[in-house]
Motif scaffolding. Structure first.
Motif, mmCIF file in Angstrom:
data_model
loop_
_atom_site.group_PDB
_atom_site.id
_atom_site.type_symbol
_atom_site.label_atom_id
_atom_site.label_comp_id
_atom_site.label_asym_id
_atom_site.label_seq_id
_atom_site.Cartn_x
_atom_site.Cartn_y
_atom_site.Cartn_z
ATOM 1 N N CYS A 1 0.000 -6.518 4.598
ATOM 2 C CA CYS A 1 -1.316 -7.154 4.584
ATOM 3 C C CYS A 1 -1.162 -8.603 4.144
ATOM 4 C CB CYS A 1 -2.271 -6.413 3.655
ATOM 5 S SG CYS A 1 -3.882 -7.236 3.550
ATOM 6 N N THR B 1 -5.857 6.067 7.367
ATOM 7 C CA THR B 1 -7.048 5.232 7.159
ATOM 8 C C THR B 1 -8.212 5.582 8.062
ATOM 9 O OG1 THR B 1 -6.421 3.526 8.773
ATOM 10 C CG2 THR B 1 -5.515 3.316 6.527
ATOM 11 N N LEU C 1 -4.295 -6.602 7.824
ATOM 12 C CA LEU C 1 -3.143 -5.707 7.671
ATOM 13 C C LEU C 1 -2.449 -5.594 9.021
ATOM 14 C CD1 LEU C 1 -2.962 -2.372 5.725
ATOM 15 C CD2 LEU C 1 -1.904 -2.583 7.966
ATOM 16 N N LEU D 1 -7.203 -1.649 1.243
ATOM 17 C CA LEU D 1 -6.801 -1.847 -0.147
ATOM 18 C C LEU D 1 -7.525 -3.001 -0.828
ATOM 19 C CD1 LEU D 1 -2.947 -1.335 0.296
ATOM 20 C CD2 LEU D 1 -4.723 0.374 -0.140
ATOM 21 N N VAL E 1 -0.796 4.768 10.060
ATOM 22 C CA VAL E 1 -1.948 3.970 9.623
ATOM 23 C C VAL E 1 -3.235 4.616 10.112
ATOM 24 C CG1 VAL E 1 -3.149 1.770 9.960
ATOM 25 C CG2 VAL E 1 -0.716 1.785 9.366
ATOM 26 N N ASP F 1 4.504 3.871 0.781
ATOM 27 C CA ASP F 1 3.780 2.837 0.050
ATOM 28 C C ASP F 1 2.288 2.858 0.378
ATOM 29 O OD1 ASP F 1 6.128 1.739 -1.171
ATOM 30 O OD2 ASP F 1 6.613 0.807 0.745
ATOM 31 N N LEU F 2 1.953 3.020 1.669
ATOM 32 C CA LEU F 2 0.546 3.029 2.056
ATOM 33 C C LEU F 2 -0.147 4.281 1.532
ATOM 34 C CD1 LEU F 2 -1.743 1.653 3.541
ATOM 35 C CD2 LEU F 2 -1.016 2.820 5.641
ATOM 36 N N ARG G 1 2.047 0.151 -5.284
ATOM 37 C CA ARG G 1 2.196 -0.817 -4.215
ATOM 38 C C ARG G 1 3.588 -1.420 -4.241
ATOM 39 N NH1 ARG G 1 -1.726 -5.661 -6.427
ATOM 40 N NH2 ARG G 1 -0.539 -6.195 -8.288
ATOM 41 N N TRP H 1 4.421 -2.010 7.543
ATOM 42 C CA TRP H 1 3.125 -2.696 7.565
ATOM 43 C C TRP H 1 3.112 -3.760 6.476
ATOM 44 C CZ3 TRP H 1 0.075 -2.353 3.090
ATOM 45 C CH2 TRP H 1 0.517 -1.410 2.147
ATOM 46 N N ARG I 1 0.329 -6.898 0.093
ATOM 47 C CA ARG I 1 0.998 -5.623 -0.113
ATOM 48 C C ARG I 1 1.556 -5.126 1.215
ATOM 49 N NH1 ARG I 1 -3.412 -2.603 -4.036
ATOM 50 N NH2 ARG I 1 -4.851 -4.214 -3.331
ATOM 51 N N GLY I 2 2.589 -4.337 1.148
ATOM 52 C CA GLY I 2 3.171 -3.811 2.364
ATOM 53 C C GLY I 2 4.302 -2.865 2.062
ATOM 54 N N CYS J 1 -7.792 -4.155 6.109
ATOM 55 C CA CYS J 1 -7.006 -3.537 5.036
ATOM 56 C C CYS J 1 -7.916 -2.725 4.122
ATOM 57 C CB CYS J 1 -6.274 -4.602 4.235
ATOM 58 S SG CYS J 1 -5.274 -3.914 2.900
#
Length: 381
Positions: free
Chosen positions: A337, A303, A325, A317, A299, A348-349, A258, A335, A342-343, A315
């Motif tokens: 959250c 997701t 998010l 996570l 995203v 990263d996602l 993250r 992005w 986290r972002g 989110c």
């Protein structure tokens, strides 16, 4: 604050000035222009909060943002014997608390409570869209009108960053904040002071040509003294100079990969870059291709969730009962959250969801998997 009386209707008394009819017209233009800058969408309610000079009693009024003329007139009516303040952000319903706010806004601000802070704001780039004398010597409120609406949480984060940069009041960064309405009178000073827009080069005189120039002809449209709306992405980049990279996962890979905490809470970290890592399409070209994918697209692909009308999803996570998010418009913004803090970027996602590292061979595999997921013309050799 003492007892608060709520009243949703304007007073019937005619607006009065401090001297003559010309000052009344100019002060109406000041108030109307200030309101036009704060509430460009004309949605929801404007909170006027006033304090009686005689009794100290507070009154709250909530007037439709669709009729800013009525709001300006009500503010001038009240300021005959009240200190008058306006809620900087639009209210979704008639209330002055955090839960009453619209969840998005397009204005950031700084309460400049010293002459030094005012000088820093006047020299700041991008220039404030509006500077308003708030009463005390050298004190002012600075506003930056953004080119698009952002979540209230990010507005507050930008306010906090501006306050730190300018040496402004760090306690005046919250969404429900009320500040003095331009065109009204600050009675607490001797003599009383008109709360007037001003050009730093010309000084804060309420009847000066600079004040009139800022307000336009009738207050409904800005005069040439207003700066154009500031690009929100430019302000985010400027106030987050470190743009930290995502951190490596803990040994054993048990924790999510993250982004490290942003330098400004609520401002996403930079896109992760690994210049030494080659890829199936030749390194730099691969990075450029992935790093231009719109956040809403990746995203959704990563997701399976559709971004809602407020640019949010639940989110994945953490246990997220309400969408927290936020999905920004550009790949550079990425992005973030507001629940788990986290972002970052597409990398990263993906790393957080797939429990992958963001360095070395693991990062190259992650990148190859993203290319296959998002681009039908890419296949591993």
């Amino acid at each position: 604050m003492g007892e608060v009386m709520r009243d949703s209707e304007p007073t019937a008394a005619p607006a009065r000035g401090t001297s003559d009819d010309a000052s009344v017209d100019l002060r109406f233009a000041m108030a109307r222009a200030h309101l036009a800058l704060l509430f460009p969408a004309s949605v929801g309610f404007v909170e006027l909060r006033s304090k009686s000079c005689a009794s100290g009693r507070w009154i709250q009024r909530f007037l439709p943002a669709a009729d800013l003329d009525a709001v300006a007139r009500s503010g001038l009516d009240l300021c005959v014997d009240h200190e008058v303040y306006v809620g900087v952000l639009s209210r979704e319903r008639r209330g002055g608390g955090r839960d009453d706010l619209r969840r998005i806004a397009a204005t950031v601000w700084a309460d400049l409570d010293s002459a030094d802070a005012s000088r820093r704001a006047a020299a700041f780039t991008p220039s404030p869209s509006l500077l308003v004398r708030s009463g005390g010597p050298g004190h002012a409120h600075a506003y930056w009108a953004l080119d698009r609406e952002l979540p209230v949480e990010q507005i507050e984060a930008l306010n906090a960053a501006l306050a730190e940069r300018l040496g402004a009041d760090g306690a005046s960064v919250d969404g429900p904040r009320i500040l003095r309405l331009a065109g009204t009178v600050a009675h607490k000073y001797e003599p009383s002071v008109v709360v007037a827009p001003f050009d730093p080069a010309s000084g804060p005189g309420p009847s000066s040509p600079a004040a009139a120039d800022h307000c336009g002809v009738d207050g409904r449209t800005p005069g040439r003294g207003f700066e154009p709306r500031v690009r929100a992405s430019d302000l985010v980049r400027l106030l987050d100079p470190s743009r930290p990279r995502a951190s490596a996962p803990a040994p054993g890979g048990s924790s999510l990969g993250r982004a490290s905490a942003p330098a400004i809470a609520g401002v996403p970290s930079a896109v992760h870059r690994d210049a030494a890592a080659p890829g199936p399409a030749g390194g730099g070209d691969v990075r450029r291709r992935l790093e231009t994918v719109p956040p809403a697209s990746y995203v959704r692909a990563l997701t399976g969730l559709e971004v809602d009308a407020h640019n949010k999803v639940r989110c994945p996570l953490h246990d997220d009962h309400t969408p927290s998010l936020h999905v920004y418009a550009t790949a550079e913004e990425g992005w973030f959250c507001f629940g788990c803090r986290r972002g970052g970027s597409i990398y990263d996602l993906a790393a957080a969801l797939w429990k992958r590292p963001l360095r070395g061979r693991g990062f190259m595999d992650l990148r190859d998997d993203l290319l296959e997921l998002l681009f039908s013309d890419v296949r591993r050799p």
